[in-house]
Design an enzyme around this catalytic site. Structure first.
Site, PDB file in Angstrom:
ATOM      1  N   ASN A  48       0.818  -1.211   0.000  1.00  0.00           N
ATOM      2  CA  ASN A  48       0.000   0.000   0.000  1.00  0.00           C
ATOM      3  C   ASN A  48       0.857   1.268   0.000  1.00  0.00           C
ATOM      4  OD1 ASN A  48      -2.401  -1.507   0.169  1.00  0.00           O
ATOM      5  ND2 ASN A  48      -2.145  -1.707   2.383  1.00  0.00           N
ATOM      6  N   HIS A 134     -14.284  -1.022   6.217  1.00  0.00           N
ATOM      7  CA  HIS A 134     -13.171  -1.742   6.845  1.00  0.00           C
ATOM      8  C   HIS A 134     -13.549  -2.296   8.232  1.00  0.00           C
ATOM      9  CE1 HIS A 134      -9.045  -2.039   8.590  1.00  0.00           C
ATOM     10  NE2 HIS A 134      -8.699  -2.275   7.337  1.00  0.00           N
ATOM     11  N   GLU A 178     -15.802   4.953   3.046  1.00  0.00           N
ATOM     12  CA  GLU A 178     -14.401   5.110   2.653  1.00  0.00           C
ATOM     13  C   GLU A 178     -14.349   5.964   1.391  1.00  0.00           C
ATOM     14  OE1 GLU A 178     -12.470   1.219   2.545  1.00  0.00           O
ATOM     15  OE2 GLU A 178     -13.413   0.718   4.441  1.00  0.00           O
ATOM     16  N   SER A 182     -10.989  -0.178   0.181  1.00  0.00           N
ATOM     17  CA  SER A 182      -9.695  -0.851   0.300  1.00  0.00           C
ATOM     18  C   SER A 182      -9.598  -2.130  -0.523  1.00  0.00           C
ATOM     19  CB  SER A 182      -9.390  -1.148   1.767  1.00  0.00           C
ATOM     20  OG  SER A 182     -10.385  -1.982   2.323  1.00  0.00           O
ATOM     21  N   ASP A 207     -13.204   7.620   5.629  1.00  0.00           N
ATOM     22  CA  ASP A 207     -11.943   6.937   5.882  1.00  0.00           C
ATOM     23  C   ASP A 207     -11.131   7.029   4.591  1.00  0.00           C
ATOM     24  OD1 ASP A 207      -9.907   5.058   6.079  1.00  0.00           O
ATOM     25  OD2 ASP A 207     -11.080   3.670   7.297  1.00  0.00           O
ATOM     26  N   HIS A 210      -7.011   4.910   1.632  1.00  0.00           N
ATOM     27  CA  HIS A 210      -6.467   4.628   0.296  1.00  0.00           C
ATOM     28  C   HIS A 210      -6.615   5.787  -0.671  1.00  0.00           C
ATOM     29  CE1 HIS A 210      -5.680   0.467   1.376  1.00  0.00           C
ATOM     30  NE2 HIS A 210      -6.807   0.553   2.079  1.00  0.00           N
ATOM     31  N   LYS A 229      -0.041   4.138   4.591  1.00  0.00           N
ATOM     32  CA  LYS A 229      -0.148   3.683   3.192  1.00  0.00           C
ATOM     33  C   LYS A 229       0.642   4.628   2.295  1.00  0.00           C
ATOM     34  CE  LYS A 229      -3.702   0.738   4.601  1.00  0.00           C
ATOM     35  NZ  LYS A 229      -5.006   0.625   5.213  1.00  0.00           N
TER      36      LYS A 229
HETATM   37  C1  LIG Z   1      -5.455   0.120   6.510  1.00  0.00           C
HETATM   38  C2  LIG Z   1      -6.781   0.672   6.822  1.00  0.00           C
HETATM   39  C3  LIG Z   1      -7.082   1.156   8.089  1.00  0.00           C
HETATM   40  C4  LIG Z   1      -6.145   0.986   9.252  1.00  0.00           C
HETATM   41  O1  LIG Z   1      -5.043   1.827   9.170  1.00  0.00           O
HETATM   42  P1  LIG Z   1      -3.705   1.414   9.952  1.00  0.00           P
HETATM   43  O2  LIG Z   1      -2.979   2.697  10.087  1.00  0.00           O
HETATM   44  O3  LIG Z   1      -3.014   0.410   9.124  1.00  0.00           O
HETATM   45  O4  LIG Z   1      -4.144   0.873  11.284  1.00  0.00           O
HETATM   46  C5  LIG Z   1      -8.301   1.754   8.289  1.00  0.00           C
HETATM   47  N1  LIG Z   1      -9.210   1.840   7.301  1.00  0.00           N
HETATM   48  C6  LIG Z   1      -8.965   1.369   6.077  1.00  0.00           C
HETATM   49  C7  LIG Z   1      -9.994   1.503   5.020  1.00  0.00           C
HETATM   50  C8  LIG Z   1      -7.752   0.759   5.793  1.00  0.00           C
HETATM   51  O5  LIG Z   1      -7.525   0.249   4.595  1.00  0.00           O
END
Ligand SMILES: *Cc1c(COP(=O)(O)O)cnc(C)c1O
Length: 375
Positions: A48, A134, A178, A182, A207, A210, A229
């Protein structure tokens, strides 16, 4: 065998029978898109780190300087003595990038959701979330005690129906989605959702795990995300109004009761954000690489750096992943419960650092395997 171990061995066997057992595999990520597993060097389509910033010289030297100045660890929660000066700098940079009044940095994206959602809603309140959200949103919703309802993926009509039927019976309402999904790589209809939130006196929370570095920030009342990421480092954040952030800082339990991030991570994120803002061509390149791949395979045009190829069955996804690995490519098989039953998939992620010929070689193998399937 002790009873606990016998019980767990039994459970592991059941998972194995369904091709659902998971275990971390030793992997060394190198500069660029190469990773080493065992004695094999592979081209990764599974990281990522979309912009390659985890290995960028500016990011690495910022992290090294921070260790030298502030040490390896924060020493305590940010609300005790763990709030070293780099936090202010990172939070200002995040707020500026997102166009919000303020920001709060958490230990991780998971911890951000786990802290923010229960700080804002509880028993008697409503959370409406996209079906594909997520796992950490689900955990946070459970912890909050609010009623959770899920709308069909990206379906505005379904959101409206749920709001019309349930909004008035609840005190507060949080709509969660989101920006870029993801495991599907598609974008949420955020401007319609923002409108809908206004209409029903609800708060829109996004969120952006990505989206950061790939697509421009979009309006929402509460914008969370991760620094792990495209930012190439570690940590989570939430951006929004000053009132929101002031409240979060005094009430989010995953912030208060957990140690601050290692200084190196915060310094690395500051350096990465600078690069992301200075040079938008990196994000454009990652997106262009994903689109080159979808064009080669005749798939719908990529909306982000993530492209899923759904093969339905777990075993098939694992088989294809193994076949690609034998050919020199690392592509993860994604299985339930990360995705719904019978939608196991290969999840390809693209980086600004992939070369065209690598994408072509990958697409060639997939075509030979009859991917994408016609059905
Ligand atoms: C990876 C991810 C998270 C968590 O983030 P981290 O910093 O890895 O704990 C939260 N939401 C989504 C959509 C993700 O892909």
């Amino acid at each position: 065998m002790p009873a606990l171990d016998a019980h767990l061995e039994q459970r592991l066997k059941l998972l194995e029978a369904k091709h659902l057992r998971r275990e971390p595999k030793g992997t060394s990520r190198k500069e660029g898109v190469q990773v080493v597993r065992g004695d094999k060097t592979l081209i990764s389509f599974s990281c990522n780190d979309y912009l390659g910033l985890s290995h960028h010289p500016d990011v690495i030297s910022a992290a090294q300087e921070a260790v030298a100045t502030y040490g390896a660890g924060a020493g305590a929660s940010r609300l005790v003595t763990g709030n070293y000066p780099l936090y202010d700098e990172l939070e200002s940079a995040l707020a500026e990038y997102k166009g919000t009044q303020a920001a709060c940095v958490f230990g991780s994206g998971y911890l951000a959701n786990l802290g923010v959602i229960p700080a804002l809603v509880g028993a008697g309140d409503l959370i409406l979330a996209d079906k594909f959200s997520h796992a950490c949103m689900l955990d946070a919703a459970r912890v909050s005690g609010a009623t959770l309802m899920r709308f069909a993926h990206n379906n505005i009509e379904h959101m409206k129906i749920l709001l019309a039927a349930n909004r008035t019976e609840h005190q507060n309402c949080l709509i969660f989605t989101e920006t870029i999904f993801s495991m599907d790589g598609d974008a949420a209809p955020l401007s319609e959702m923002y409108q809908l939130a206004k209409e029903y006196d609800a708060w829109l929370m996004t969120d952006d795990a990505h989206g950061l570095g790939i697509v421009p920030p979009q309006k929402a009342h509460i914008q969370m995300g991760t620094l792990s990421k495209a930012a190439g480092s570690y940590g989570g954040y939430v951006c929004g109004s000053k009132a929101l952030i002031d409240y979060i800082k005094t009430s989010a339990r995953s912030l208060i009761y957990s140690t601050g991030l290692p200084p190196a991570s915060v310094a690395a994120s500051i350096a990465a954000l600078k690069l992301i803002q200075k040079d938008t061509s990196l994000g454009e390149k990652a997106l262009a690489n994903a689109r080159y791949f979808t064009s080669l395979l005749g798939l719908p045009e990529a909306q982000s750096a993530i492209v899923p190829v759904i093969v339905k069955e777990n075993e098939k996804a694992l088989e294809l992943s193994a076949l690609l690995e034998a050919a020199g490519f690392l592509v993860s098989a994604i299985r339930p419960p990360t995705v719904p039953e019978h939608t196991a998939r290969l999840r390809f992620t693209f980086s600004a650092l992939h070369e065209k010929r690598q994408i072509e070689a990958l697409a060639d193998i997939l075509k030979v395997e009859g991917i994408p399937c016609e059905s």
